[in-house]
Design an enzyme around this catalytic site. Sequence first.
Site, mmCIF file in Angstrom:
data_model
loop_
_atom_site.group_PDB
_atom_site.id
_atom_site.type_symbol
_atom_site.label_atom_id
_atom_site.label_comp_id
_atom_site.label_asym_id
_atom_site.label_seq_id
_atom_site.Cartn_x
_atom_site.Cartn_y
_atom_site.Cartn_z
ATOM 1 N N ASP A 206 55.656 38.411 51.979
ATOM 2 C CA ASP A 206 56.288 39.547 52.165
ATOM 3 C C ASP A 206 56.829 39.707 53.799
ATOM 4 O O ASP A 206 55.892 39.575 54.746
ATOM 5 C CB ASP A 206 55.429 40.705 51.810
ATOM 6 C CG ASP A 206 56.448 42.077 51.487
ATOM 7 O OD1 ASP A 206 57.351 41.761 50.902
ATOM 8 O OD2 ASP A 206 56.036 43.031 52.398
ATOM 9 N N GLU A 264 59.598 35.520 52.700
ATOM 10 C CA GLU A 264 60.791 36.184 52.523
ATOM 11 C C GLU A 264 61.202 36.358 54.035
ATOM 12 O O GLU A 264 60.364 37.044 54.691
ATOM 13 C CB GLU A 264 60.432 37.557 52.033
ATOM 14 C CG GLU A 264 61.692 38.566 51.873
ATOM 15 C CD GLU A 264 61.206 40.108 51.802
ATOM 16 O OE1 GLU A 264 62.022 40.554 51.502
ATOM 17 O OE2 GLU A 264 60.236 40.311 52.345
HETATM 18 C C1 BGC Z 1 59.568 43.539 49.133
HETATM 19 C C2 BGC Z 1 59.827 45.077 48.653
HETATM 20 C C3 BGC Z 1 58.807 46.069 49.709
HETATM 21 C C4 BGC Z 1 58.894 45.688 51.153
HETATM 22 C C5 BGC Z 1 57.827 46.434 51.731
HETATM 23 C C6 BGC Z 1 59.923 43.886 50.652
HETATM 24 O O1 BGC Z 1 60.366 42.430 51.132
HETATM 25 O O2 BGC Z 1 60.135 42.870 48.389
HETATM 26 O O3 BGC Z 1 59.882 45.427 47.684
HETATM 27 O O4 BGC Z 1 59.202 47.486 49.591
HETATM 28 O O5 BGC Z 1 59.018 44.423 51.366
HETATM 29 O O6 BGC Z 1 56.641 45.510 51.560
#
Ligand code: BGC
Length: 584
Positions: A206, A264
């Site tokens: 993440d 990500e």
């Molecule tokens: C996730 C979200 C999340 C955020 C904070 C993002 O990249 O996909 O769903 O709210 O990170 O962790």
Amino acid sequence: MSEWWDDAVVYQVYLRSFADATADGVGDLPGLRSRLDYLAGLGVDALWLNPCYASPQRDHGYDISDYFAIDPAYGTVDDLADVVNDAHARGMRVVMDMVANHCSDRHEWFQAAVAGRPGSPERARFLFRDGRGPGGVLPPNNWQSVFGGPAWTRVMAADGSAGQWYLHSFDPGQPDFDWRNPEVVDYFERVLKFWFDLGIDGFRVDVAHGLIKDAALPDWPGADEGKGDHNYAMWDQPEVHGIYRGWRSIGEGYAPERKYFVGEIWVPSVERLTRYLVDDELHQAFSFDLLVQPWNAERFRGAIERTLAQSAQTGTPAAWTLNNHDVHRSVTRYGQRQDLVDPSPSDMIAAARRIGEVSLQLGTLRARTAVLLLLALPGTVYLYQGEELGLPEVFDLPDDARQDPIWLRSNGAELGRDGCRVPLPWSHDAPSFGFSPPGTALAPWLPQPSSFGKLAVDMQLDDPNSMLALYQRAIAMRGALFQASVGLRWHETGQHELLAFSRGDGTCVVNFGDRPLSLPQGWDLELMQASGADSDQAQVPANSAAWFAGVPADHGAKPGETIEADRRLLETATVYRSQSVREQ
Ligand code: BGC
């Protein structure tokens, strides 16, 4: 060396909304376990589970209070082990979500930090700073959080007076760790090993570019322009790479098993991205370029070309996706107005959103088309639960049912992401459409619209024209027609709304226009499957795609051969990769 994820189809499970076995209106691991045959029948190679660790659910699991425990609403660590074993027995890998930028404000470390003194070791695991101005009443800098509002929240001192501030890139319930503190590094190494030892095959990382902030925490000159997404003092700092080198070496310790990391990552250039994807860091990064494009042939082709060039440059397979738990569902997006504004490259949630009336009929037709295109591309394909049923975005959730911090922090000005997270319909005539077991007194955690009934799994399983049947057929046929790792060749069709490319033994033709279009003269291909009803050897209907066996002779290359341009890009990537191996 080819890897299991190179051309995998990965199904994203938003556990909370997948299937409820414990009759509390919330999806859980036993529910997922009971539906693994459905996923195996769909033909996917792996599952990515959104965070299911212990969490107060302020941001539905992206706020973790215990990284070594499963949230009781979802089950236990043993339940997860059962899911992993049963998934493996069906040939599916299991990838978890690693949220390491921040934890929950209920995490024991953060509780200790709040109770601790300024300058204490407890506070040093997070980013606590004194405020500015008289009495420290102003935040330490002007950073804005991604969810809107200041990125700093003030805590009380032990004597009840206002104390220091802590940084949270997202919600105040999600305090950011200080990753320059070795204790944090050690902690996450233990976390990774714990889940790898249980059999987890990899992690989606993440906000992978966010873990380290500019040490000086400088004011952001662009603060007036909006939220924190573009403030590069918050993101993409050089020391972040040391973290991933550590993680990768932990993963490699499980050889011959291939533990996997997909990030990500939002960075402003391919050069910056490549730094995360060298041989000793992450294996892959999501590409969101296609996801944010309006329904337009040129835009789609541009995004595909950019993503493939990026993939060649980074030397890693593309990770495609059209849907996830953060964006409006594709059936709805493609059924709205398609303005040709340039999507903002880093605010995916806003960039994916469309406005205006929704035609679900048109959106569904186009979503069917889009997935055929997606599954013909080289690389990994990520699907998000419910897209295989053609679920639309749910806009009319009651205000008091909405739970997304984006909705709450914007005081309802932004609808947020609840509309793509509504629990799945399994049976058209059961209460909660079979999401919870019969007799469950509690309603699903988000109300399902009545229109979900006709989209339920049981309505679609035996209908050859259903969205589900299309997904099943396409996933099953994908590898035979479009062989893994073979590059893509575009064909000039002479009609700007008709895109066509070949890969391996197959050709994919997509008509973005509103009238049927004929294939170029002399294409002698065999129709294998189509997204719309009236495709044939010679023409593709409006807003439809078709897969053909065979490759048009217009470029003279043999089937399976990579075109020269692709090869050059790939060679560049190979040079890059071998250099980075030497530098280790
Ligand atoms: C996730 C979200 C999340 C955020 C904070 C993002 O990249 O996909 O769903 O709210 O990170 O962790």
